[in-house]
Design an enzyme around this catalytic site. Structure first.
Site, PDB file in Angstrom:
ATOM      1  N   SER A  44      41.170  19.763  24.455  1.00  0.00           N
ATOM      2  CA  SER A  44      40.791  20.426  25.694  1.00  0.00           C
ATOM      3  C   SER A  44      40.593  19.460  26.859  1.00  0.00           C
ATOM      4  CB  SER A  44      39.481  21.203  25.477  1.00  0.00           C
ATOM      5  OG  SER A  44      38.429  20.313  25.107  1.00  0.00           O
ATOM      6  N   LYS A  72      35.033  15.165  32.801  1.00  0.00           N
ATOM      7  CA  LYS A  72      35.570  16.428  32.289  1.00  0.00           C
ATOM      8  C   LYS A  72      34.718  17.589  32.799  1.00  0.00           C
ATOM      9  CE  LYS A  72      36.864  18.738  27.967  1.00  0.00           C
ATOM     10  NZ  LYS A  72      36.982  18.612  26.490  1.00  0.00           N
ATOM     11  N   SER A 111      39.858  17.396  20.633  1.00  0.00           N
ATOM     12  CA  SER A 111      40.046  17.405  22.076  1.00  0.00           C
ATOM     13  C   SER A 111      40.051  16.048  22.760  1.00  0.00           C
ATOM     14  CB  SER A 111      38.975  18.287  22.724  1.00  0.00           C
ATOM     15  OG  SER A 111      39.160  19.629  22.356  1.00  0.00           O
TER      16      SER A 111
END
Length: 430
Positions: free
Chosen positions: A150, A77, A174
């Site tokens: 996210s 990520k 997330s």
């Protein structure tokens, strides 16, 4: 011929370590999938096929692909630092940022002989402004649907088969919400299980590093390697399951409610003892506590960006910072004390139940890419620090996935993972 995409994380590592499969062959198989789908999915913020292949070739040539994650491709990520790739944190402020070291968890992947495939799309500073990523389950539809956030790119990359495992972070919802929207496993460990050094902070008392995978065992094995633990999954025997509507039941769609009922029925059919649980009223405001604490800590963490690059911050992120700044330190201290009290209340609930089942999201992934969906069903669990595992259960009226969250007691992640594996098996999820 081996179907590399069908192999579990554990099996990839075993075959590469035993040299029945090369790290390069594994990496090439996943590069081919990325090449085929990335133009539609937009899961990657940064991807360089030759960089990934170079890692694999070095492992094969040196004969050093013997680590516990030998040859396993991993999505990173883009709030996590990488020494050989840009780390943009989802913001134009850091578009050209090149860290001088890896995040601790990225370094651990490399040390375990894993392959860092690239950087997956994140929302702005892991908050609310979406990136371009499309839910892979909506590719054949007239309108794209969000993969959630996210950890948008990580969830989409795993769901599309571009990598078998990818890192996600969760400060509100997330990991769990995008896992629910994308029909995959999302494992948020107990707070503090994995190191957050080298990850752009949002709310240090809430930020939690976890993973998105296709199977529960993949998540348990991968996190176990990095946490120096072995999560033994027990999918039989007595299990006390509390079905927890949470204080936010009104936000659950009929399809999400049905998913929770289906999951409870499947576990009961497997021999688990299942009962409804009503949380004490002290839990009613936990989601609000999470929102406030996150906002306050973010307002402190992003003073440099606010002072020097104000015009490059989105309106949604500025709203988070403003709400936090308005709280003040005295109020923040009270909120943290209330959060501690909530953890005590929830510990008493787990004296009666091994795990809780709760909604993973209000329903299917919303249409469009202007929002990543409502995080309401995960806020309280993130505040409390409990381990959570999303398990895909069914599809909703639009044919998109819906999951449920298996919640375990803090620092007993193996219980949550075992219950999730049992549910996965009962549902026939592969």
């Amino acid at each position: 011929m081996t179907d590399i995409h069908a192999l579990s994380v554990r099996e990839i590592a075993r075959q590469v370590a035993q040299r029945t499969l090369s790290a390069e062959a594994v990496t090439r198989a996943y590069i081919e999938r990325i090449d085929a789908l990335e133009a539609a999915v937009h899961a990657w913020q940064y991807f360089d096929a030759e960089l990934a292949l170079g890692q694999a070739r070095r492992l094969d040539k040196a004969g050093s692909a013997s680590g516990p994650l030998a040859g396993v491709p991993v999505g990173i990520k883009d709030v996590m630092d990488t020494v050989d790739m840009p780390s943009g944190y989802g913001s134009p402020i850091y578009a050209t940022h090149r860290p001088v070291t890896d995040a601790a968890a990225v370094a651990a992947v490399r040390a375990a002989s894993g392959i860092v495939m690239g950087k997956t799309v994140t929302t702005e500073f892991a908050t609310f402004k979406p990136g371009p990523t499309v839910n892979p389950h909506s590719l054949s539809r007239g309108e794209p649907h969000t993969p959630g956030g996210s950890s948008s790119g990580s969830a989409a990359a795993v769901a599309a088969g571009m990598v078998p495992v990818a890192f996600g972070t969760q400060t509100a919802a997330s990991i769990v919400r995008p896992a629910s929207f994308c029909g995959i496993i999302g494992y948020k460990p107990t707070f503090g299980t994995l190191p957050t050094a080298g990850i752009k902070p949002l709310s240090p008392s809430l930020d939690t590093l976890g993973v998105l995978t296709r199977r529960v065992d993949d998540a348990a094995f991968f996190v176990g390697v990095l946490a120096n633990r072995e999560f033994l999954l027990e999918v039989a025997g007595g299990l006390r399951v509390g079905v927890c509507a949470t204080p936010h039941w009104d936000a659950a769609s009929p399809a999400s409610r049905q998913a929770l009922a289906d999951a409870a029925r499947s576990l009961e059919a497997s021999g688990a003892m299942v009962a409804d649980v009503v949380l004490p009223h002290a839990c009613d405001n936990l989601a609000d506590l999470q929102t406030a604490i996150m906002s306050y800590e973010a307002s402190l963490a992003y003073v440099p960006e606010y002072q020097t690059r104000l015009n490059d911050l989105s309106e949604p992120f500025l709203a988070v910072l403003a709400a936090g700044a308005a709280l003040g330190g005295e109020r923040y201290a009270v909120l943290q004390q209330e959060a501690e009290q909530g953890r005590g209340v929830m510990a008493a609930v787990f004296d009666r139940f091994d795990v809780l089942l709760a909604p993973g999201a209000p329903g299917e992934a919303p249409a469009g890419l202007v929002s990543t969906g409502d995080p309401i069903f995960s806020r309280m669990w993130t505040l409390l620090g409990n381990p959570c595992v999303n398990v895909p259960v069914c599809t909703g009226p639009s044919g998109l996935p819906i999951g449920v969250t298996v919640v375990g007691p803090r620092w007993r992640d193996h219980v949550a993972l075992s219950a999730a594996a049992r549910l996965e098996k009962a549902l026939g999820v592969q």
